[in-house]
Design a protein around this motif. Structure first.
Motif, PDB file in Angstrom:
ATOM      1  N   TYR A  55       0.832  -1.211   0.000  1.00 35.09           N
ATOM      2  CA  TYR A  55       0.000   0.000   0.000  1.00 35.09           C
ATOM      3  C   TYR A  55       0.868   1.263   0.000  1.00 35.09           C
ATOM      4  O   TYR A  55       0.561   2.241  -0.692  1.00 35.09           O
ATOM      5  CB  TYR A  55      -0.932   0.001   1.210  1.00 35.09           C
ATOM      6  N   LYS A  81       2.238   1.867  -3.499  1.00 36.05           N
ATOM      7  CA  LYS A  81       1.186   2.385  -4.386  1.00 36.05           C
ATOM      8  C   LYS A  81       0.924   3.867  -4.099  1.00 36.05           C
ATOM      9  O   LYS A  81       0.769   4.675  -5.008  1.00 36.05           O
ATOM     10  CB  LYS A  81      -0.106   1.584  -4.196  1.00 36.05           C
ATOM     11  N   ASP A 126       3.795   5.936  -5.467  1.00 36.17           N
ATOM     12  CA  ASP A 126       3.696   6.091  -6.916  1.00 36.17           C
ATOM     13  C   ASP A 126       2.692   7.190  -7.269  1.00 36.17           C
ATOM     14  O   ASP A 126       2.945   8.017  -8.149  1.00 36.17           O
ATOM     15  CB  ASP A 126       3.264   4.759  -7.535  1.00 36.17           C
TER      16      ASP A 126
END
Length: 469
Positions: free
Chosen positions: A248, A251, A254
């Protein structure tokens, strides 16, 4: 055959003209209105901050060519808002100043409300919470002049949410709850409630609110989606599910990189470091700790350079108010003189009683402060012992005057050098510093020697005593 040839030439010419028109960006007033509201919102929701900034600059230029004042002011304010989100506060303040100047001759409740909201957001980003709340409160007063009820309520909800964020940063929980009661439930509020439950180790409640936030995924801007991912990472970290937490966090990282949110990026580096530390992956932990340190140093330098901008604005605002209100000030002084004459007599009778009350109040405040300092000192020592990355931030909050005086003495001081000073200030010995930083005592002594030279301390000055003063 000839007719077909001329037809091809005609179509080619029309295509060329359309391309020239697009590249020249010949927008009408209605085009500008649509792009500055609907298209800007769309780009913001998908996280294309740089795209929306580039578009707004083109629309601003076109508005100036058309002498379209509303479009020009809206362009300044939109740019200020998006640049604030990207931590480009210097540019944001520039465009706010331009909009502010134009609004002196252009009366628009929506634009003046938004202007003060974005001033408040900039102050909030720089940690100037008092000035931030002043701007948000002014925006609330102005919002009540917006004629469209739906638009007015949306603006007010946005301001209440921004005030909630400020009150959270200042740990004013009663005010936080008051703002939450005014707000409709949304993804950002669900995340805030989840974070609060995580901090209290109520994992079931935290998971409930996170799933609520996730259910609004399609209605949520890209920035808020990255915050949901980060909170899910924290949730799994608390459950000691470190692999899931890492997924998580990566992500979320990103997403924040794509948008360009440097502060969120730095916070995520710190969280990833903690996961790798728990997994005893020292190489990866050090990699992300270094990334966090470099980015944090960069942001700190930028914020330090920016602080004079809002301060100048506050001073200028005060000067302007003084000029505009000089008549009222004179009247107030005369009235005050009359009232003062009457009040002084009464005050004289209560002087000793008030003095006793003040002494008792000061003693109570001193006791509270002593208890708070003791608790803070113990917490800092534990953070230092465990080499926790939160140590520096907590130390700066506890000893802001010490931090600022060191920066004045040596503006180029790095985070690692400041940490050394902080450990000395907490009365750590060379042996303890070496132990908790995983270095040799000789390395500690070398670091102190280099830092003495950097600070310009004379050879006869005791470094530890100088720090303690």
């Amino acid at each position: 055959m000839i007719l077909n040839y001329y037809r091809v030439i005609q179509l080619t010419f029309l295509f060329f003209i359309s391309i020239v028109r697009i590249n020249a960006q010949i927008y009408s007033v209605s085009d500008i209105d649509s792009l500055q509201t609907i298209e800007s919102k769309r780009l913001l929701e998908i996280g294309d901050y740089n795209g929306v900034v580039n578009m707004e600059k083109k629309l601003l230029k076109r508005s100036q060519e058309l002498n379209y004042t509303r479009g020009e002011i809206r362009g300044y304010i939109n740019l200020a808002n998006f640049l604030c989100g990207l931590n480009r506060n210097k540019e944001s303040f520039y465009f706010l100043t331009m909009a502010d100047e134009k609004l002196k001759k252009f009366n628009d409740a929506v634009l003046t409300t938004r202007l003060n909201i974005i001033y408040g957001k900039n102050y909030q980003t720089l940690g100037l919470y008092k000035e931030s709340l002043i701007s948000f409160n002014k925006a609330i007063r102005l919002a009540y002049n917006i004629s469209d009820k739906e638009d007015r309520n949306q603006r007010l909800n946005y301001i209440y949410n921004q005030k909630r964020i400020v009150f959270t940063a200042r740990n004013m929980l009663d005010s936080v709850y008051a703002m939450e009661r005014k707000l409709p439930m949304n993804s950002e509020l669900y995340v805030a409630l989840a974070e609060r439950n995580l901090n209290s180790k109520r994992l079931d409640s935290a998971e409930y609110y996170l799933n609520k936030a996730l259910s609004l995924h399609d209605q949520t801007p890209a920035e808020s989606r990255s915050e949901v991912l980060m909170s899910f990472g924290k949730f799994h970290f608390e459950k000691k599910e470190y692999d899931k937490a890492l997924q998580y966090y990566l992500k979320s990282l990103d997403a924040t990189r794509k948008i360009g949110l440097k502060k969120s990026e730095g916070a995520t580096y710190q969280l990833i470091y903690q996961v790798y530390k728990k997994q005893k992956n020292i190489e990866k932990a050090n990699e992300y700790l270094e990334k966090y340190t470099v980015l944090n140093d960069s942001l700190t330098k930028v914020e330090r350079d920016l602080l004079d901008i809002p301060i100048k604005k506050i001073i200028n605002e005060n000067s302007e108010k003084e000029k505009n209100n000089i008549y009222y000030i004179l009247v107030a002084i005369i009235s005050l003189g009359i009232v003062l004459f009457v009040v002084l007599h009464k005050m004289n009778k209560n002087k000793h009683k008030r003095k006793d009350i003040l002494i008792m109040e000061k003693e109570r405040e001193t006791d509270i402060l002593k208890k708070k300092l003791t608790s803070t000192f113990d917490e800092l020592v534990q953070l230092a012992i465990h080499n926790d990355p939160l140590f520096l931030g907590k130390f700066k909050e506890a000893y802001p005057e010490f931090y600022n005086s060191l920066l004045l003495q040596c503006p180029t001081m790095t985070s690692k050098e400041f940490k050394l000073c902080a450990l000395v200030r907490l009365n750590f010995s060379n042996k303890e510093i070496a132990q908790y930083d995983y270095i040799s005592i000789r390395t500690v002594e070398s670091k102190k020697y280099r830092l003495r030279k950097k600070l310009g301390l004379a050879a006869d000055i005791d470094f530890n005593k100088w720090i303690m003063k």
